[in-house]
Design a protein around this motif. Structure first.
Motif, PDB file in Angstrom:
ATOM      1  N   VAL A   1      47.822  30.120  36.566  1.00  6.09           N
ATOM      2  CA  VAL A   1      48.172  30.187  37.987  1.00  6.09           C
ATOM      3  C   VAL A   1      47.152  31.051  38.710  1.00  6.09           C
ATOM      4  O   VAL A   1      46.422  31.834  38.094  1.00  6.09           O
ATOM      5  CB  VAL A   1      49.593  30.756  38.189  1.00  6.09           C
ATOM      6  N   TYR A   2      47.134  30.931  40.023  1.00  5.05           N
ATOM      7  CA  TYR A   2      46.072  31.516  40.838  1.00  5.05           C
ATOM      8  C   TYR A   2      45.758  32.963  40.491  1.00  5.05           C
ATOM      9  O   TYR A   2      44.594  33.320  40.262  1.00  5.05           O
ATOM     10  CB  TYR A   2      46.433  31.418  42.331  1.00  5.05           C
ATOM     11  N   THR A   3      46.747  33.834  40.452  1.00  4.24           N
ATOM     12  CA  THR A   3      46.472  35.258  40.285  1.00  4.24           C
ATOM     13  C   THR A   3      45.964  35.606  38.888  1.00  4.24           C
ATOM     14  O   THR A   3      45.388  36.673  38.683  1.00  4.24           O
ATOM     15  CB  THR A   3      47.727  36.112  40.574  1.00  4.24           C
ATOM     16  N   LYS A   4      46.162  34.684  37.939  1.00  5.91           N
ATOM     17  CA  LYS A   4      45.722  34.946  36.573  1.00  5.91           C
ATOM     18  C   LYS A   4      44.508  34.107  36.168  1.00  5.91           C
ATOM     19  O   LYS A   4      43.912  34.358  35.110  1.00  5.91           O
ATOM     20  CB  LYS A   4      46.873  34.692  35.596  1.00  5.91           C
TER      21      LYS A   4
ATOM     22  N   LYS B   1      39.557  19.713  42.249  1.00  7.08           N
ATOM     23  CA  LYS B   1      38.999  20.572  41.196  1.00  7.08           C
ATOM     24  C   LYS B   1      39.870  21.789  40.874  1.00  7.08           C
ATOM     25  O   LYS B   1      39.739  22.382  39.802  1.00  7.08           O
ATOM     26  CB  LYS B   1      37.605  21.052  41.604  1.00  7.08           C
ATOM     27  N   GLY B   2      40.730  22.188  41.792  1.00  3.63           N
ATOM     28  CA  GLY B   2      41.646  23.295  41.549  1.00  3.63           C
ATOM     29  C   GLY B   2      40.933  24.593  41.210  1.00  3.63           C
ATOM     30  O   GLY B   2      39.879  24.916  41.758  1.00  3.63           O
ATOM     31  N   THR B   3      41.497  25.344  40.255  1.00  4.35           N
ATOM     32  CA  THR B   3      40.936  26.645  39.892  1.00  4.35           C
ATOM     33  C   THR B   3      39.608  26.529  39.134  1.00  4.35           C
ATOM     34  O   THR B   3      38.933  27.535  38.919  1.00  4.35           O
ATOM     35  CB  THR B   3      41.921  27.446  39.024  1.00  4.35           C
TER      36      THR B   3
ATOM     37  N   PRO C   1      48.621  28.603  46.192  1.00  2.98           N
ATOM     38  CA  PRO C   1      47.793  27.392  46.222  1.00  2.98           C
ATOM     39  C   PRO C   1      46.308  27.767  46.238  1.00  2.98           C
ATOM     40  O   PRO C   1      45.896  28.660  46.987  1.00  2.98           O
ATOM     41  CB  PRO C   1      48.210  26.709  47.532  1.00  2.98           C
ATOM     42  N   ILE C   2      45.513  27.091  45.424  1.00  2.00           N
ATOM     43  CA  ILE C   2      44.098  27.418  45.311  1.00  2.00           C
ATOM     44  C   ILE C   2      43.371  27.267  46.653  1.00  2.00           C
ATOM     45  O   ILE C   2      42.377  27.946  46.927  1.00  2.00           O
ATOM     46  CB  ILE C   2      43.417  26.562  44.218  1.00  2.00           C
TER      47      ILE C   2
END
Length: 447
Positions: free
Chosen positions: A323-326, A277-279, A202-203
């Protein structure tokens, strides 16, 4: 434009606001007075009645992605967006492809900017674990500073060898600008969250991974090393209240050996904004708590923080949607930095004079930039007219970034940049860029 006369402007400069006219000839401010008449018929006259005249902003930290990452941004497009936001000079970062870690690569970027930039330009040289010999070759009179990544970020130029760091701090001919996040802390936190969530973290966890502890540990180490070696240190993009304790508000600024910067996104957003706003507001260092956000603005007011910059670092929408890690960290900001700060002014949080001090005067002082950053006779005519009462909404058709998006999309600002002059030449007017005229110059430094 050979001769320009700006009349009836409210000039914001050196802690004061006064109404006056400004006469420009061959790119230089030659006269500032209460009333100036056009001395010949070939003078371009601009009536600035109802607007404020600011020195052109100097952004000491941008990533224009050229060479090697030009699907995200270019020097041409980044500088074009910058002048739309009143930024007339920029200093660009070394984590391009290839990295700017040799004199040859540095001069290559200067050649690109010489042909394509809308704004005045300089570049930082990049430090690594093994390029001290190249660092020692850099001429401080022609290059802005040395950039060190003490925490990994886009481009991974991490410098993590303690002996190398002390050597660089001891011998660098340039001011050192540092990205400070402790790598060991970040790696440990990342491993814990990946074990719990996999790649789709989760961001909202971003400020826990790139935590207050990671920031303070690295910043305090850099400050201690600067004190030990006598190096001139400028710490980029503070994101926590705790880090403010590492700096002083002693004046005059030119006598400070250790200085600090904050960026627009750490003043505007806090961790409650991740839900919406997310990532798209994933930055390194991370946007943190509301308490941090408020403390950072107060640090600006109280002069513990010396410069406001953007850390403009665009990525494509598709990249940011990963996704978060990418999903890469960073976002586009140069076009909207000044309107955002003027919004704070409307809210009674900061004066126009303080905005100009932190975004125009102080970068010129800290980097020893020659003849810019002020509205003074004999200085370069880098100037910005702003209308404080001209609301506009950020929307796709007026976003100038190559990446095509903004974290401010949907925001209505009360103030707008109406005119931007670079070396006395009008380059932007009311949402329209003038035809490219190659009027920007390489910044020079009084060192």
């Amino acid at each position: 434009m050979k001769k320009v006369l700006i009349k009836n402007a409210k000039i914001v400069n050196e802690g004061k606001i006064r109404e006056a006219d400004v006469f420009i000839e061959d790119g230089i401010i030659v006269e500032i007075a209460e009333s100036i008449s056009a001395k010949s018929p070939n003078v371009n006259i601009f009536d600035a009645e109802g607007t404020h005249l600011l020195p052109g902003l100097i952004d000491d930290q941008v990533h224009f992605r050229e060479p090697g990452l030009t699907h995200k941004e270019t020097i041409e497009m980044g500088s074009r967006a910058a002048v739309a936001g009143g930024i007339t000079s920029f200093i660009e970062m070394p984590n391009t492809i290839p990295q700017t870690t040799t004199i040859e690569r540095l001069e290559e970027k200067f050649r690109i900017a010489e042909k394509s930039s809308y704004a005045n330009y300089s570049f930082m040289f990049g430090g690594t674990n093994d390029n001290l010999e190249e660092i020692l070759k850099v001429d401080p009179k022609t290059t802005a500073a040395l950039k060190l990544f003490l925490g990994s970020s886009t481009g991974n130029m991490l410098v993590d060898d303690e002996k190398v760091l002390e050597n660089i701090f001891s011998k660098s001919p340039l001011m050192i600008c540092a990205h400070c996040e402790d790598e060991d802390t970040i790696r440990k936190n990342t491993e814990e969250y990946v074990a719990k969530y996999g790649d789709d973290i989760p961001i909202e966890c971003h400020p826990k991974i790139r935590s207050e502890e990671a920031c303070y540990k690295s910043s305090s180490r850099a400050v201690a090393l600067a004190k030990k070696t006598g190096a001139r240190l400028h710490v980029f993009h503070l994101s926590t209240a705790k880090e403010l304790s590492l700096f002083t508000n002693k004046k005059p600024l030119k006598d400070k050996k250790i200085t600090a910067e904050v960026c627009i996104h750490h003043l505007w957003f806090n961790d409650s904004d991740y839900a919406k706003k997310g990532t798209f507001i994933k930055w390194n260092p991370a946007v943190k708590t509301e308490a941090d956000q408020k403390a950072l603005l107060q640090g600006v007011i109280d002069d513990y923080i010396d410069v406001i910059a953007t850390d403009h670092a665009p990525h494509t929408k598709q990249e940011k949607k990963n996704v978060y890690t990418k999903a890469p960290s960073g976002g586009p900001l140069v076009q909207h930095a000044l309107p955002a700060m003027l919004q704070f002014h409307h809210q009674g949080k900061i004066s126009l004079e303080k905005i100009v001090e932190k975004m125009c005067h102080n970068p010129a002082i800290l980097f020893d930039i020659k003849d810019r950053g002020y509205i003074r006779e004999g200085y370069k005519a880098d100037l910005v007219l702003v209308d404080l009462n001209a609301p506009w909404a950020v929307q796709p058709d007026n976003i100038a970034y190559k990446c095509g998006w903004s974290p401010f999309e949907g925001t209505t600002f009360k103030s707008r940049v109406t005119h931007t002059f670079v070396n006395g030449n009008l380059v932007y007017r009311n949402f329209k860029h003038q035809p490219f005229a190659n009027v920007a110059e390489r910044l020079s430094f009084d060192r």
